[in-house]
Design a protein around this motif. Structure first.
Motif, short mmCIF file in Angstrom:
data_model
loop_
_atom_site.label_atom_id
_atom_site.label_comp_id
_atom_site.label_asym_id
_atom_site.label_seq_id
_atom_site.Cartn_x
_atom_site.Cartn_y
_atom_site.Cartn_z
N ILE A 55 -21.11 -112.55 3.29
CA ILE A 55 -20.98 -112.54 4.69
C ILE A 55 -20.65 -111.41 4.90
O ILE A 55 -21.17 -110.74 5.86
CB ILE A 55 -19.88 -113.37 4.47
CG1 ILE A 55 -20.05 -115.28 4.86
CG2 ILE A 55 -19.67 -113.55 6.25
CD1 ILE A 55 -19.48 -115.88 5.26
N LYS A 56 -19.77 -110.42 3.83
CA LYS A 56 -19.76 -108.83 4.65
C LYS A 56 -21.10 -108.36 4.89
O LYS A 56 -21.23 -107.24 5.96
CB LYS A 56 -18.49 -108.54 3.39
CG LYS A 56 -18.06 -107.34 3.84
CD LYS A 56 -16.46 -106.04 3.12
CE LYS A 56 -16.65 -105.41 2.59
NZ LYS A 56 -15.79 -104.74 2.18
N LYS A 57 -21.87 -108.19 4.22
CA LYS A 57 -23.06 -107.89 4.07
C LYS A 57 -23.73 -107.45 5.30
O LYS A 57 -24.59 -107.24 5.74
CB LYS A 57 -24.03 -107.89 2.66
CG LYS A 57 -25.20 -106.98 2.44
CD LYS A 57 -26.19 -107.24 1.39
CE LYS A 57 -27.55 -106.56 1.10
NZ LYS A 57 -27.78 -107.40 0.04
N ALA A 63 -25.31 -109.18 12.00
CA ALA A 63 -25.14 -110.31 11.98
C ALA A 63 -24.38 -110.84 13.77
O ALA A 63 -23.66 -110.60 13.32
CB ALA A 63 -24.35 -111.44 10.86
N ALA A 64 -25.15 -111.34 14.05
CA ALA A 64 -24.53 -111.64 15.39
C ALA A 64 -23.68 -113.02 15.18
O ALA A 64 -22.78 -113.35 16.60
CB ALA A 64 -25.42 -112.15 16.51
N ALA A 65 -23.82 -113.84 13.64
CA ALA A 65 -23.44 -115.04 14.05
C ALA A 65 -23.40 -115.64 12.12
O ALA A 65 -24.04 -114.76 11.43
CB ALA A 65 -23.63 -116.05 15.01
N ILE A 66 -21.92 -116.21 11.85
CA ILE A 66 -22.42 -116.95 10.50
C ILE A 66 -22.30 -118.02 10.63
O ILE A 66 -20.95 -119.01 11.27
CB ILE A 66 -20.90 -116.42 9.20
CG1 ILE A 66 -20.51 -115.00 9.66
CG2 ILE A 66 -20.86 -116.59 8.42
CD1 ILE A 66 -22.28 -113.90 9.07
N VAL A 67 -22.92 -118.76 10.46
CA VAL A 67 -22.77 -120.07 9.98
C VAL A 67 -22.92 -120.81 8.72
O VAL A 67 -23.00 -119.87 6.96
CB VAL A 67 -24.79 -121.12 10.41
CG1 VAL A 67 -24.64 -122.26 10.06
CG2 VAL A 67 -24.88 -120.53 11.93
N ILE A 68 -21.63 -121.82 8.40
CA ILE A 68 -21.02 -122.54 7.15
C ILE A 68 -21.21 -123.63 7.47
O ILE A 68 -21.08 -124.39 8.40
CB ILE A 68 -19.95 -121.77 7.09
CG1 ILE A 68 -18.70 -122.25 8.31
CG2 ILE A 68 -19.92 -120.32 6.20
CD1 ILE A 68 -17.40 -121.33 7.27
N ASP A 69 -20.97 -124.75 6.38
CA ASP A 69 -20.57 -126.07 6.49
C ASP A 69 -20.04 -126.55 5.83
O ASP A 69 -19.58 -127.76 5.41
CB ASP A 69 -22.09 -126.45 5.50
CG ASP A 69 -22.58 -126.07 4.42
OD1 ASP A 69 -21.57 -125.33 3.66
OD2 ASP A 69 -23.18 -126.70 3.99
N ARG A 70 -18.99 -125.57 5.25
CA ARG A 70 -17.28 -126.26 5.23
C ARG A 70 -16.11 -124.87 6.18
O ARG A 70 -16.98 -124.22 6.47
CB ARG A 70 -16.91 -125.28 4.14
CG ARG A 70 -18.23 -124.22 3.10
CD ARG A 70 -18.18 -123.97 2.19
NE ARG A 70 -19.37 -123.18 1.77
CZ ARG A 70 -19.31 -122.47 1.00
NH1 ARG A 70 -18.37 -121.82 0.68
NH2 ARG A 70 -20.50 -121.16 1.46
N THR A 71 -14.72 -125.59 5.56
CA THR A 71 -13.93 -124.96 5.92
C THR A 71 -12.88 -124.15 5.67
O THR A 71 -12.37 -123.43 6.07
CB THR A 71 -13.13 -125.98 6.99
OG1 THR A 71 -12.07 -126.54 5.82
CG2 THR A 71 -13.81 -127.02 7.86
N ASP A 72 -13.29 -123.77 4.21
CA ASP A 72 -12.59 -122.71 3.55
C ASP A 72 -13.17 -121.73 2.73
O ASP A 72 -12.62 -120.90 2.22
CB ASP A 72 -12.36 -123.26 1.69
CG ASP A 72 -14.25 -123.63 1.30
OD1 ASP A 72 -14.55 -123.84 2.08
OD2 ASP A 72 -14.05 -124.81 -0.10
N VAL A 73 -13.92 -121.71 4.50
CA VAL A 73 -14.89 -119.91 3.81
C VAL A 73 -13.45 -118.74 5.16
O VAL A 73 -12.97 -119.18 5.80
CB VAL A 73 -15.91 -119.79 4.36
CG1 VAL A 73 -15.80 -118.25 4.20
CG2 VAL A 73 -16.54 -120.11 4.16
N ILE A 74 -12.83 -118.09 4.13
CA ILE A 74 -11.78 -116.91 4.43
C ILE A 74 -12.71 -115.22 4.81
O ILE A 74 -13.61 -114.79 3.77
CB ILE A 74 -10.85 -117.58 3.52
CG1 ILE A 74 -11.34 -116.61 1.82
CG2 ILE A 74 -9.43 -118.21 3.76
CD1 ILE A 74 -9.52 -116.19 1.09
N GLY A 75 -11.93 -114.02 5.35
CA GLY A 75 -12.01 -113.38 5.13
C GLY A 75 -13.13 -113.06 6.06
O GLY A 75 -13.97 -111.41 6.24
N ILE A 76 -13.55 -113.47 7.54
CA ILE A 76 -14.48 -113.34 8.57
C ILE A 76 -13.68 -112.43 9.29
O ILE A 76 -12.62 -113.53 10.50
CB ILE A 76 -15.01 -114.80 8.98
CG1 ILE A 76 -15.80 -115.50 7.42
CG2 ILE A 76 -16.40 -114.32 9.94
CD1 ILE A 76 -16.46 -116.62 8.23
#
Length: 480
Positions: A55-57, A63-76
């Protein structure tokens, strides 16, 4: 086309936070290396990697947006749009189609699935359409062809392209005045949602064999992956000669048309005037599947059948080389059903010895190895077992699994791990009237080993061996 992020996620089940939604989206990808300014990055958790690690890269690359399918992703970062969806793959499919302008809705799309024969049938359909004056694109294992000519395309070499590549390709085809798309629908492509938002007019189910079970987690999952095609098409064409296919079609939610030699089939052509260079009953069934597609498109038997004489097999499918009375066939057969079909065809037309060179891929369906070994011995005068695409598996272990099918020691069986030398040895052992079959890799130009991909072509190596044998024979040197 210009599409705002708000338009792309409108009516899509998702939770959105951070950033500016009135952003123009320029593309979508799950590969961080492809991210450009205005792209959506889909941070999917895969079998071998987690997209969240990149995601950081992706953000650094615009990137205009990040798509994920979980709630445990941190650091955005707080200023970045984050879209949480139920399934990243399905959203990727939806968004890829929208960003390309949904080209499949304006094209005639035919998708072919089955354990064996997908490449041949798609190319047959493409060739018949060309003969009938239509501009068609064929997309599959051997590459991408428009009007029978292979084109350069910057994308992965996969049987069924991921959605982010597929829809942009369809858009290109539409811009180049292509009217028909014929594509291979692999079980993995179907089960991973690559075709979910591709409007398909005709789906063809050819057969069900014993391949890819391990990749899917068993036969039931494999069959269910194939069955997904029925829910994606307007009309299904099914092989009446394959009992498993017939059973699968019973629950199809769309009209089903059956082809085959079975008297109950809807489409039968008792005798086809095919190119005499295309041998084998199974290839006649492949041609019949292709004819069926043309008939569903609205053409008549009288328009289609006479044109079957021009059909040609695609690269690496019973591709024939001949020199000094020795025939060499290179074929992609890498499943028990496919290998048996090719062996039976060649054994019936061979007046001398049939020498078979083959192996099995590593990290793939170990259960088929002994069966293929048994089939090779049954039909061949001699067999050389060699390395195929061992990947990260021990080549010696693969060969041992194959040799179990021989049922003990046999003087006609030999293991030669170096594939180049195995091909050379088979050709040098052949005499005028003999046939050499090199099976498993067909059109492939590389060999996948633990060291990575290395350049390798069965066709090139067979040609070199034939030339070298001739050179040595002329000089009276024992080529063995």
């Amino acid at each position: 086309m210009v599409l705002y992020l708000t338009e792309l996620i409108k009516n899509w089940p998702c939770t959105v936070s951070g950033g500016e939604l009135r952003t123009v989206v320029t593309g979508i990808t799950e590969n961080s290396s492809r991210v450009k300014s205005g792209y959506i990055f889909v941070a999917r958790r895969g079998g071998h990697y987690d997209g969240a690690l990149y995601i950081k890269k992706a953000i650094e690359q615009g990137a205009a947006a990040i798509v994920i399918d979980r709630t445990d992703v941190i650091g955005i970062p707080a200023g970045v749009v984050v879209i949480i969806v139920p399934d990243c793959r399905v959203f990727l499919s939806h968004a890829s189609a929208r960003l390309a302008g949904n080209p499949a809705e304006r094209l005639k799309v035919i998708a072919v699935t089955g354990t064996n024969g997908k490449t041949t049938v798609t190319h047959f359909i493409g060739q018949l359409l060309k003969e009938l004056g239509k501009k068609a694109a064929v997309i599959g294992t051997t590459g991408i062809f428009i009007d029978g000519v292979k084109i350069d395309y910057d994308g992965p070499q996969m049987t069924t392209l991921p959605a982010e590549y597929l829809h942009s390709l369809l858009q290109r085809c539409e811009n180049e005045k292509v009217t028909h798309i014929v594509l291979e629908a692999s079980s993995l492509g179907l089960s991973t949602n690559r075709l979910d938002h591709c409007a398909i007019d005709i789906g063809i189910l050819l057969n069900i064999g014993t391949d890819h079970y391990e990749e899917h987690g068993g036969k039931t999952c494999y069959v269910n992956a194939k069955k997904r095609l029925f829910g994606m098409v307007k009309t299904a064409i099914v092989n009446k000669d394959d009992g498993e296919c017939v059973e699968m079609a019973k629950s199809a939610p769309v009209p089903v048309v059956y082809f085959g030699t079975d008297p109950a089939a809807d489409i039968q052509v008792p005798y086809l005037q095919m190119n005499p260079m295309i041998p084998g009953h199974y290839n006649r069934l492949n041609a019949l599947a292709a004819i069926s597609a043309l008939l569903i498109l609205g053409y008549t038997v009288d328009e289609v059948v006479p044109r079957c004489g021009v059909l040609q097999l695609p690269e690496g499918r019973l591709q024939r080389l001949e020199r000094d009375g020795i025939q060499v066939y290179v074929d992609y057969a890498h499943t028990p059903d496919a290998l048996e079909a090719v062996l039976r065809t060649l054994a019936n037309s061979c007046y001398g010895k049939l020498i078979t060179v083959f192996g099995c891929g590593g990290q793939r369906d170990k259960g088929k190895r002994a069966e293929m070994g048994e089939l090779a011995v049954l039909y061949s005068s001699s067999v050389i077992v060699t390395s195929d695409n061992p990947r990260n598996e021990d080549p010696d272990a693969i060969v041992r699994d194959i040799m179990e099918g021989f049922g003990g020691d046999c003087s006609a069986i030999e293991a030669v791990l170096d594939r180049k030398y195995a091909i050379r040895k088979a050709v040098f052992c052949a005499a005028p009237g003999d046939v050499v079959l090199i099976a498993g890799k067909g059109h492939e130009k590389t060999q996948h080993t633990a060291d990575g991909l290395i350049p390798f072509s069965d066709i090139e190596e067979a040609g070199k061996a034939l030339s070298e044998k001739t050179f040595l024979d002329i000089r009276g040197i024992n080529s063995e």
